[in-house]
Write a protein that holds these residues in place. Sequence first.
Motif, PDB file in Angstrom:
ATOM      1  N   ILE A   4     -12.053 -22.463  -2.749  1.00  0.00           N
ATOM      2  CA  ILE A   4     -12.780 -23.000  -3.661  1.00  0.00           C
ATOM      3  C   ILE A   4     -12.562 -23.212  -4.687  1.00  0.00           C
ATOM      4  O   ILE A   4     -11.405 -22.259  -5.019  1.00  0.00           O
ATOM      5  N   LYS A   5     -12.616 -23.820  -5.949  1.00  0.00           N
ATOM      6  CA  LYS A   5     -12.131 -24.187  -6.824  1.00  0.00           C
ATOM      7  C   LYS A   5     -13.044 -25.215  -7.974  1.00  0.00           C
ATOM      8  O   LYS A   5     -13.374 -25.654  -8.304  1.00  0.00           O
ATOM      9  N   ASN A   6     -12.311 -24.059  -9.188  1.00  0.00           N
ATOM     10  CA  ASN A   6     -12.867 -24.442 -10.129  1.00  0.00           C
ATOM     11  C   ASN A   6     -14.863 -24.296 -10.283  1.00  0.00           C
ATOM     12  O   ASN A   6     -15.305 -24.920 -10.965  1.00  0.00           O
ATOM     13  N   LEU A   7     -14.735 -23.275  -9.575  1.00  0.00           N
ATOM     14  CA  LEU A   7     -16.316 -23.152  -9.288  1.00  0.00           C
ATOM     15  C   LEU A   7     -17.298 -22.190 -10.831  1.00  0.00           C
ATOM     16  O   LEU A   7     -16.222 -21.454 -11.273  1.00  0.00           O
ATOM     17  N   SER A   8     -17.644 -23.253 -11.113  1.00  0.00           N
ATOM     18  CA  SER A   8     -18.584 -22.676 -12.355  1.00  0.00           C
ATOM     19  C   SER A   8     -20.221 -22.870 -11.901  1.00  0.00           C
ATOM     20  O   SER A   8     -21.110 -23.332 -11.216  1.00  0.00           O
ATOM     21  N   VAL A   9     -20.630 -21.635 -12.409  1.00  0.00           N
ATOM     22  CA  VAL A   9     -22.411 -21.302 -11.553  1.00  0.00           C
ATOM     23  C   VAL A   9     -23.063 -20.709 -13.608  1.00  0.00           C
ATOM     24  O   VAL A   9     -22.234 -19.914 -14.039  1.00  0.00           O
ATOM     25  N   SER A  10     -24.142 -21.286 -13.994  1.00  0.00           N
ATOM     26  CA  SER A  10     -24.890 -20.302 -14.980  1.00  0.00           C
ATOM     27  C   SER A  10     -25.727 -20.413 -14.290  1.00  0.00           C
ATOM     28  O   SER A  10     -26.646 -21.410 -13.470  1.00  0.00           O
ATOM     29  N   TYR A  11     -27.071 -19.230 -15.303  1.00  0.00           N
ATOM     30  CA  TYR A  11     -28.301 -19.113 -15.335  1.00  0.00           C
ATOM     31  C   TYR A  11     -28.855 -20.455 -16.805  1.00  0.00           C
ATOM     32  O   TYR A  11     -29.057 -18.953 -17.958  1.00  0.00           O
ATOM     33  N   GLY A  12     -29.048 -20.759 -16.998  1.00  0.00           N
ATOM     34  CA  GLY A  12     -29.606 -21.182 -18.017  1.00  0.00           C
ATOM     35  C   GLY A  12     -28.472 -21.353 -19.044  1.00  0.00           C
ATOM     36  O   GLY A  12     -27.248 -22.208 -19.221  1.00  0.00           O
ATOM     37  N   LEU A  22     -10.339 -19.471  -5.752  1.00  0.00           N
ATOM     38  CA  LEU A  22      -9.700 -18.483  -4.536  1.00  0.00           C
ATOM     39  C   LEU A  22      -9.720 -19.467  -3.553  1.00  0.00           C
ATOM     40  O   LEU A  22     -10.682 -20.565  -2.841  1.00  0.00           O
ATOM     41  N   HIS A  23      -9.575 -18.446  -2.637  1.00  0.00           N
ATOM     42  CA  HIS A  23      -8.959 -19.345  -1.198  1.00  0.00           C
ATOM     43  C   HIS A  23      -9.673 -17.807  -0.060  1.00  0.00           C
ATOM     44  O   HIS A  23      -9.057 -16.964   0.397  1.00  0.00           O
ATOM     45  N   VAL A  24      -9.291 -18.157   1.426  1.00  0.00           N
ATOM     46  CA  VAL A  24      -9.290 -17.360   2.352  1.00  0.00           C
ATOM     47  C   VAL A  24      -9.165 -18.156   3.316  1.00  0.00           C
ATOM     48  O   VAL A  24     -10.053 -18.715   4.199  1.00  0.00           O
ATOM     49  N   ASP A  25      -7.804 -17.401   4.014  1.00  0.00           N
ATOM     50  CA  ASP A  25      -7.680 -18.181   5.632  1.00  0.00           C
ATOM     51  C   ASP A  25      -8.144 -17.729   6.405  1.00  0.00           C
ATOM     52  O   ASP A  25      -8.992 -16.231   6.443  1.00  0.00           O
ATOM     53  N   ASP A  26      -7.611 -17.979   7.301  1.00  0.00           N
ATOM     54  CA  ASP A  26      -8.789 -17.446   9.026  1.00  0.00           C
ATOM     55  C   ASP A  26      -7.941 -16.139   9.321  1.00  0.00           C
ATOM     56  O   ASP A  26      -7.168 -16.176   9.464  1.00  0.00           O
ATOM     57  N   GLY A  27      -8.855 -15.139   9.741  1.00  0.00           N
ATOM     58  CA  GLY A  27      -9.085 -14.276  10.655  1.00  0.00           C
ATOM     59  C   GLY A  27      -8.499 -13.278   9.430  1.00  0.00           C
ATOM     60  O   GLY A  27      -7.538 -11.866   9.680  1.00  0.00           O
ATOM     61  N   GLU A  28      -8.262 -13.548   7.673  1.00  0.00           N
ATOM     62  CA  GLU A  28      -8.302 -12.546   6.235  1.00  0.00           C
ATOM     63  C   GLU A  28      -9.912 -11.681   6.360  1.00  0.00           C
ATOM     64  O   GLU A  28     -10.205 -12.127   6.802  1.00  0.00           O
ATOM     65  N   ILE A  29      -9.194 -10.458   5.814  1.00  0.00           N
ATOM     66  CA  ILE A  29     -10.182 -10.012   5.358  1.00  0.00           C
ATOM     67  C   ILE A  29      -9.597  -9.742   3.974  1.00  0.00           C
ATOM     68  O   ILE A  29      -8.688 -10.109   3.080  1.00  0.00           O
ATOM     69  N   VAL A  30     -10.765 -10.411   2.840  1.00  0.00           N
ATOM     70  CA  VAL A  30     -10.186 -10.943   1.438  1.00  0.00           C
ATOM     71  C   VAL A  30     -11.505 -10.089   0.286  1.00  0.00           C
ATOM     72  O   VAL A  30     -12.604  -9.661   0.877  1.00  0.00           O
ATOM     73  N   SER A  31     -11.158  -9.751  -0.214  1.00  0.00           N
ATOM     74  CA  SER A  31     -11.674  -8.677  -0.949  1.00  0.00           C
ATOM     75  C   SER A  31     -12.342  -8.745  -2.457  1.00  0.00           C
ATOM     76  O   SER A  31     -10.971  -9.585  -3.355  1.00  0.00           O
ATOM     77  N   LEU A  32     -12.854  -9.346  -3.324  1.00  0.00           N
ATOM     78  CA  LEU A  32     -13.031  -9.875  -4.161  1.00  0.00           C
ATOM     79  C   LEU A  32     -13.979  -8.176  -4.958  1.00  0.00           C
ATOM     80  O   LEU A  32     -15.099  -7.466  -4.930  1.00  0.00           O
ATOM     81  N   ILE A  33     -13.145  -7.892  -5.977  1.00  0.00           N
ATOM     82  CA  ILE A  33     -13.472  -6.265  -6.846  1.00  0.00           C
ATOM     83  C   ILE A  33     -13.793  -6.806  -7.983  1.00  0.00           C
ATOM     84  O   ILE A  33     -13.678  -7.707  -9.068  1.00  0.00           O
ATOM     85  N   GLY A  34     -14.633  -6.093  -8.441  1.00  0.00           N
ATOM     86  CA  GLY A  34     -14.786  -6.782 -10.067  1.00  0.00           C
ATOM     87  C   GLY A  34     -15.861  -5.316 -10.222  1.00  0.00           C
ATOM     88  O   GLY A  34     -16.931  -4.938  -9.628  1.00  0.00           O
ATOM     89  N   ALA A  35     -16.562  -5.469 -11.795  1.00  0.00           N
ATOM     90  CA  ALA A  35     -17.896  -4.254 -12.535  1.00  0.00           C
ATOM     91  C   ALA A  35     -18.534  -5.176 -11.821  1.00  0.00           C
ATOM     92  O   ALA A  35     -18.437  -5.813 -11.953  1.00  0.00           O
ATOM     93  N   ASN A  36     -19.640  -3.902 -11.875  1.00  0.00           N
ATOM     94  CA  ASN A  36     -21.243  -4.685 -12.037  1.00  0.00           C
ATOM     95  C   ASN A  36     -21.219  -5.599 -12.900  1.00  0.00           C
ATOM     96  O   ASN A  36     -20.951  -5.923 -14.474  1.00  0.00           O
TER      97      ASN A  36
END
Length: 234
Positions: A4-12, A22-36
């Motif tokens: 994933i490169k320079n991804l931007s997403v908008s709701y209105g 970010l990237h996920v390589d073959d065979g990895e577990i990658v966690s994406l953490i953060g608040a609500n």
Amino acid sequence: MLDIKNLSVSYGAIDAVKGISLHVDDGEIVSLIGANGAGKTTTLHTITGLVPARSGSIVFNGQDLLKTKANKIVTLGMAHVPEGRHVFTRMSVQENLEMGAYSLKDTSHVAEDLDKVYTYFPRLKERRRQLAGTLSGGEQQMVAMGRAIMSRPNTILMDEPSMGLSPKLVKEIFRIIEKLHEEGITVLLVEQNAKMALSIADRAYVLETGRITMEGKASDLLHDEKVRKAYLGA
């Protein structure tokens, strides 16, 4: 495997994801953490084609996902276990699991795969004829994970699999995630339970108000003072 490169997403007028890479390589577990509200679920929904991107790129095994419809993405070997489970409440447990194999061209191994899911989740075998809507939250989470496994994915995106579950069930769910990883399935895990997520991941990203603020080995982030104070209650 997933880039994933320079991804931007908008709701209105609201920018939910602001130029993340970010990237996920073959065979990895990658966690994406953060608040609500950090943009974690939006990121997964954009990867699987449920939400359109404003800009950037998502490439999965050489395929441009931003130009691929959601119903085609699942045929590329990617499964999505959504937040809130979203089981088919008026269908039986087994019917829900069989729906996971709906996109497969070769269905000769469906019975074998069902046995595999029931080995992972013996409780589902006991309740295979029960309507999914009558199950507990933990059992519905098992159905959602089992349904994803039935599609024979090489990559699974999991969104808050521990949400609303007892500590005992959380351990059980994470044990299955580790088992899938041992069998060679790549996992991108979105999870508010940062301690559990970081304890099983290879690498991790911290997402705050739509931006990635930290990344690195999960073991390093688990012991990082800022992460501990913000997400581990330490």
